[in-house]
Write an enzyme that holds these catalytic residues in place. Structure first.
Site, short mmCIF file in Angstrom:
data_model
loop_
_atom_site.label_atom_id
_atom_site.label_comp_id
_atom_site.label_asym_id
_atom_site.label_seq_id
_atom_site.Cartn_x
_atom_site.Cartn_y
_atom_site.Cartn_z
N LYS A 236 -57.53 36.68 -46.75
CA LYS A 236 -58.00 35.47 -47.43
C LYS A 236 -58.79 35.84 -48.70
O LYS A 236 -58.46 35.43 -49.79
CB LYS A 236 -58.91 34.64 -46.52
CG LYS A 236 -58.43 34.50 -45.09
CD LYS A 236 -57.29 33.54 -44.92
CE LYS A 236 -57.02 33.27 -43.44
NZ LYS A 236 -55.92 32.36 -43.20
N TRP B 76 -58.55 28.54 -34.21
CA TRP B 76 -58.92 29.95 -34.03
C TRP B 76 -60.13 30.07 -33.12
O TRP B 76 -60.22 31.03 -32.34
CB TRP B 76 -59.15 30.59 -35.40
CG TRP B 76 -57.95 30.42 -36.27
CD1 TRP B 76 -57.87 29.71 -37.44
CD2 TRP B 76 -56.63 30.91 -36.01
NE1 TRP B 76 -56.59 29.74 -37.93
CE2 TRP B 76 -55.80 30.46 -37.07
CE3 TRP B 76 -56.06 31.68 -35.00
CZ2 TRP B 76 -54.44 30.76 -37.15
CZ3 TRP B 76 -54.70 31.97 -35.06
CH2 TRP B 76 -53.91 31.51 -36.12
N ASP C 253 -66.73 34.82 -36.61
CA ASP C 253 -65.43 35.04 -37.24
C ASP C 253 -65.52 34.44 -38.64
O ASP C 253 -65.56 33.23 -38.82
CB ASP C 253 -64.34 34.35 -36.43
CG ASP C 253 -62.96 34.43 -37.08
OD1 ASP C 253 -62.84 35.00 -38.18
OD2 ASP C 253 -62.00 33.90 -36.48
#
Length: 355
Positions: free
Chosen positions: A190, A99, A166
Site C-alpha cells: 500500500k 481483515w 495491523d
C-alpha cells in the site's frame, strides 16, 4: 494517456521507487548483477536491509528495545504469528472489517478471544467507541485502517494492556507513538513497496512469554536473532521499500506525508459532500484518508457504470468499489499526487453537470 492509479493494493508507487528499482533490476549497486539474481547474503544486499531497518526506525521515531523485521507471508501471516507469540490465555480484538475479522478467526485457534466491539451491524461504516478492553487480556489488537470499508483510527489508543496493530494500509501516513505498541505489522503493498514483504516492528521484551512451542519460522525471535535473514528474504520488495523510505525522508518525513495525505482527502471528501449525485458511505468522524468510499445516491444509482466509463476515458483506474460496499473507492496512498485527485474531482463535477 497519463494514468491516475487509485487501486487499493497492490497500489501506486512513486516514480522515485520505480525508477531506482528498474535500474537495480538491470545493474544492482554496480555489481553487474540484477537485484533479481544477487545473493541476499552479499555485502551489497546486507547494506540494503540494514539501511531499510534504520530508516524505518528514524522515520517512525522508534525507541530503543524494538526490532524491525522484513518477513514473507503478508499481513495474513501475522494474523497467526501474533497470537502464536503473544497469546497465552486471552486476547482482545475489535472487529472493524474483513481483515480484523480474519485476524480474530486466526487468534481463536490459540486461545480465548474477547471481541470487545464490532461495527458489523452497519456494514463496518463506523469505528466503535466506548468499549472496554479487559485488564487480563494478553494484548489488544486493532486494524488502524479498513481498506475495504473506508474507516480509519488515526490515533494510538490508550489501553491498559499490550497493544498490537495491523497498519497495512496507512503506515507512514501519520506519526505513531511506537512506545505504546508491542507489535505493529503492515503488508508493504500500500504505502511502501510491491507485494511480497511485510514489515513487523516488535518490542523485544514482549517475546518469550508464551507457554507453547512455536515453529521456528513463526517465532519472532528467530527473525530478530538473524536480522530477517533466517531464510531468503523477499529481496526485490525490500530494495523497493528502501527506495520509498529514502523518498519519504527527502520529502520531509512522516509529518510531511501526513500533510499531503490530509490535503488529498479533504479535496475529495469536499467534492463528495457538496455533490447532488455522490454520497460517502462512512460516518464522517471515522473516514479514512487512505481509502475514500462513496456511492451514487439512490436516484442516480443506474448511472454508476456510465461514470466508471467516463473515469476510464480520463485515465482514472482502480476506483470501482469492493463488492462488500459497491460504488466507488479511491485509494489516496502516499505516492498518489494531488493532481490525480483533482482529475477525479473534475470528472465527478463534469458528470454531475451532464446529468
Amino acid at each position: 494517456m497519463k494514468k491516475h492509479n487509485f487501486y487499493a493494493g497492490p497500489s501506486i508507487l512513486s516514480q522515485y521507487t520505480i525508477n531506482n528499482t528498474a535500474e537495480a533490476i538491470k545493474n544492482f549497486a554496480g555489481t553487474g548483477l540484477s537485484i533479481l539474481e544477487v545473493s541476499h547474503r552479499s555485502k551489497e544486499f546486507t547494506a540494503v536491509i540494514d539501511e531499510a531497518q534504520q530508516l524505518v526506525k528514524e522515520l517512525l521515531e522508534i525507541p530503543e528495545g524494538y526490532q524491525v523485521l522484513f518477513l514473507g507471508g503478508g499481513a495474513s501471516m501475522q494474523f497467526c504469528m501474533v497470537p502464536f507469540n503473544l497469546l497465552n490465555k486471552k486476547a482482545a480484538y475489535i472487529d472493524t472489517g474483513t481483515w480484523a475479522s480474519n485476524a480474530i478467526k486466526e487468534a481463536k485457534l490459540f486461545g480465548e478471544v474477547d471481541v470487545v466491539a464490532s461495527s458489523a451491524d452497519k456494514n463496518y461504516t463506523y469505528i466503535p467507541k466506548n468499549y472496554t478492553v479487559p485488564a487480563d487480556a494478553d494484548y489488544f489488537h486493532f486494524t488502524t485502517n479498513n481498506t475495504i470499508y473506508g474507516t480509519e483510527t488515526r490515533h494510538d489508543p490508550d489501553v491498559n494492556v499490550p497493544l498490537v496493530a495491523d497498519m497495512s494500509s496507512d503506515i507512514f501516513s501519520r506519526p505513531v507513538d511506537v512506545s505504546k505498541y508491542d507489535v505493529i505489522y503492515a503488508g508493504a503493498q500500500k504505502n511502501l513497496a510491491p507485494s511480497g514483504v511485510t514489515i513487523v516492528i516488535v518490542k523485544e521484551s514482549a517475546l518469550g512469554h508464551v507457554e507453547r512451542p512455536i515453529p521456528t519460522m513463526l517465532d519472532y525471535r528467530t527473525h530478530v536473532k538473524k536480522g530477517s535473514m533466517f531464510n531468503t528474504p523477499p529481496v526485490l520488495p525490500i530494495y523497493s521499500a528502501l527506495q520509498t523510505l529514502k523518498y519519504y525522508k527527502e520529502l520531509g518525513g512522516i509529518r510531511a506525508m501526513e500533510r499531503l495525505d490530509l490535503a488529498k482527502a479533504e479535496l475529495l471528501y469536499e467534492a463528495i459532500d457538496s455533490s447532488k449525485m455522490f454520497v460517502g458511505t462512512v460516518n464522517p468522524e471515522d473516514r479514512s484518508i487512505m481509502n475514500v468510499c462513496f456511492v451514487m445516491k439512490p436516484e442516480y444509482a443506474e448511472l454508476e457504470k456510465e461514470f466508471l466509463e467516463l473515469a476510464t476515458s480520463k485515465g482514472i483506474v482502480g476506483i470501482k468499489g469492493h463488492r462488500s460496499v459497491g460504488g466507488f473507492r479511491a485509494s489516496l496512498y502516499n505516492a498518489l499526487p494531488i493532481e490525480s485527485v483533482k482529475v477525479l474531482v473534475d470528472a465527478m463535477n463534469e458528470f454531475e453537470k451532464k446529468h
